[in-house]
Design a protein around this motif. Structure first.
Motif, PDB file in Angstrom:
ATOM      1  N   ALA A  80       0.841  -1.205   0.000  1.00 34.37           N
ATOM      2  CA  ALA A  80       0.000   0.000   0.000  1.00 34.37           C
ATOM      3  C   ALA A  80       0.871   1.248   0.000  1.00 34.37           C
ATOM      4  O   ALA A  80       0.618   2.198  -0.753  1.00 34.37           O
ATOM      5  CB  ALA A  80      -0.937  -0.005   1.204  1.00 34.37           C
ATOM      6  N   SER A  81       1.904   1.241   0.807  1.00 37.18           N
ATOM      7  CA  SER A  81       2.809   2.389   0.889  1.00 37.18           C
ATOM      8  C   SER A  81       3.503   2.647  -0.443  1.00 37.18           C
ATOM      9  O   SER A  81       3.569   3.786  -0.918  1.00 37.18           O
ATOM     10  CB  SER A  81       3.844   2.154   1.987  1.00 37.18           C
ATOM     11  OG  SER A  81       4.820   3.146   1.981  1.00 37.18           O
TER      12      SER A  81
ATOM     13  N   GLN B 283       2.528   1.848  -3.377  1.00 37.02           N
ATOM     14  CA  GLN B 283       1.578   2.250  -4.407  1.00 37.02           C
ATOM     15  C   GLN B 283       0.934   3.595  -4.101  1.00 37.02           C
ATOM     16  O   GLN B 283       0.093   4.070  -4.855  1.00 37.02           O
ATOM     17  CB  GLN B 283       0.498   1.175  -4.573  1.00 37.02           C
ATOM     18  CG  GLN B 283       1.036  -0.111  -5.143  1.00 37.02           C
ATOM     19  CD  GLN B 283      -0.031  -1.190  -5.272  1.00 37.02           C
ATOM     20  OE1 GLN B 283      -1.169  -1.022  -4.843  1.00 37.02           O
ATOM     21  NE2 GLN B 283       0.333  -2.303  -5.872  1.00 37.02           N
TER      22      GLN B 283
ATOM     23  N   LYS C 110      -1.118   4.315  -1.714  1.00 38.89           N
ATOM     24  CA  LYS C 110      -2.506   4.160  -1.292  1.00 38.89           C
ATOM     25  C   LYS C 110      -2.619   4.277   0.221  1.00 38.89           C
ATOM     26  O   LYS C 110      -1.689   3.935   0.948  1.00 38.89           O
ATOM     27  CB  LYS C 110      -3.040   2.787  -1.705  1.00 38.89           C
ATOM     28  CG  LYS C 110      -3.115   2.587  -3.190  1.00 38.89           C
ATOM     29  CD  LYS C 110      -3.657   1.221  -3.516  1.00 38.89           C
ATOM     30  CE  LYS C 110      -3.742   1.002  -5.012  1.00 38.89           C
ATOM     31  NZ  LYS C 110      -4.192  -0.354  -5.347  1.00 38.89           N
ATOM     32  N   ARG C 111      -3.770   4.745   0.662  1.00 37.61           N
ATOM     33  CA  ARG C 111      -4.036   4.731   2.098  1.00 37.61           C
ATOM     34  C   ARG C 111      -4.290   3.283   2.500  1.00 37.61           C
ATOM     35  O   ARG C 111      -4.901   2.516   1.747  1.00 37.61           O
ATOM     36  CB  ARG C 111      -5.267   5.576   2.438  1.00 37.61           C
ATOM     37  CG  ARG C 111      -5.076   7.037   2.201  1.00 37.61           C
ATOM     38  CD  ARG C 111      -6.281   7.863   2.571  1.00 37.61           C
ATOM     39  NE  ARG C 111      -7.544   7.131   2.482  1.00 37.61           N
ATOM     40  CZ  ARG C 111      -8.598   7.381   3.253  1.00 37.61           C
ATOM     41  NH1 ARG C 111      -8.570   8.327   4.152  1.00 37.61           N
ATOM     42  NH2 ARG C 111      -9.707   6.687   3.104  1.00 37.61           N
TER      43      ARG C 111
ATOM     44  N   ASP D  17      -7.860   2.036   2.310  1.00 38.29           N
ATOM     45  CA  ASP D  17      -8.335   1.816   0.939  1.00 38.29           C
ATOM     46  C   ASP D  17      -7.803   0.498   0.386  1.00 38.29           C
ATOM     47  O   ASP D  17      -8.518  -0.216  -0.323  1.00 38.29           O
ATOM     48  CB  ASP D  17      -7.916   2.975   0.035  1.00 38.29           C
ATOM     49  CG  ASP D  17      -8.604   4.277   0.405  1.00 38.29           C
ATOM     50  OD1 ASP D  17      -9.701   4.230   1.016  1.00 38.29           O
ATOM     51  OD2 ASP D  17      -8.039   5.348   0.099  1.00 38.29           O
ATOM     52  N   ALA D  18      -6.563   0.172   0.704  1.00 32.53           N
ATOM     53  CA  ALA D  18      -5.974  -1.087   0.237  1.00 32.53           C
ATOM     54  C   ALA D  18      -6.687  -2.281   0.870  1.00 32.53           C
ATOM     55  O   ALA D  18      -6.987  -3.263   0.190  1.00 32.53           O
ATOM     56  CB  ALA D  18      -4.488  -1.130   0.558  1.00 32.53           C
TER      57      ALA D  18
END
Length: 81
Positions: free
Chosen positions: A58-59, A61, A63-64, A67-68
Motif C-alpha cells: 500500500a505504501s 503504491q 494508497k491509504r 483503501d488497500a
C-alpha cells in the motif's frame, strides 16, 4: 533477445547491481519483528508476513492503508461462491 544475469545488467545500465532496494524495503518489518520479540508460532509468523506485505505494498503504491484493505476484501468477497 532473452538474456539473464550479468549479461542483462551489462546491456541495461539502469538495472541495479545489488538487491539493496529489496533489503531496505523489508528492513522496517524485520526491525518490528525483532523489537516485538518475534513470532511465537508459525501461524503468527505467517500472519505477520501477510500484514507486513499489505502495509508495504500500500505504501509503495501510494494508497491509504484503509483503501488497500477495503479493495482487498471487496475482491475476495466478489470471488467467493
Amino acid at each position: 533477445m532473452n538474456v539473464a544475469g550479468p549479461t542483462k545488467r551489462q546491456l541495461n545500465r539502469d538495472l541495479a547491481r545489488t538487491n539493496n532496494a529489496a533489503e531496505r524495503a523489508i528492513r522496517p518489518a524485520v526491525f518490528a519483528r525483532k523489537v516485538s520479540g518475534g513470532s511465537r508460532s508459525q501461524a503468527g509468523a505467517d500472519a505477520w508476513a501477510k500484514v507486513a506485505s499489505l502495509l508495504r505494498t500500500a505504501s509503495q503504491q501510494g494508497k491509504r492503508l484503509i483503501d488497500a484493505i477495503k479493495a482487498m476484501l471487496q475482491a475476495r468477497w466478489a470471488a467467493a461462491p
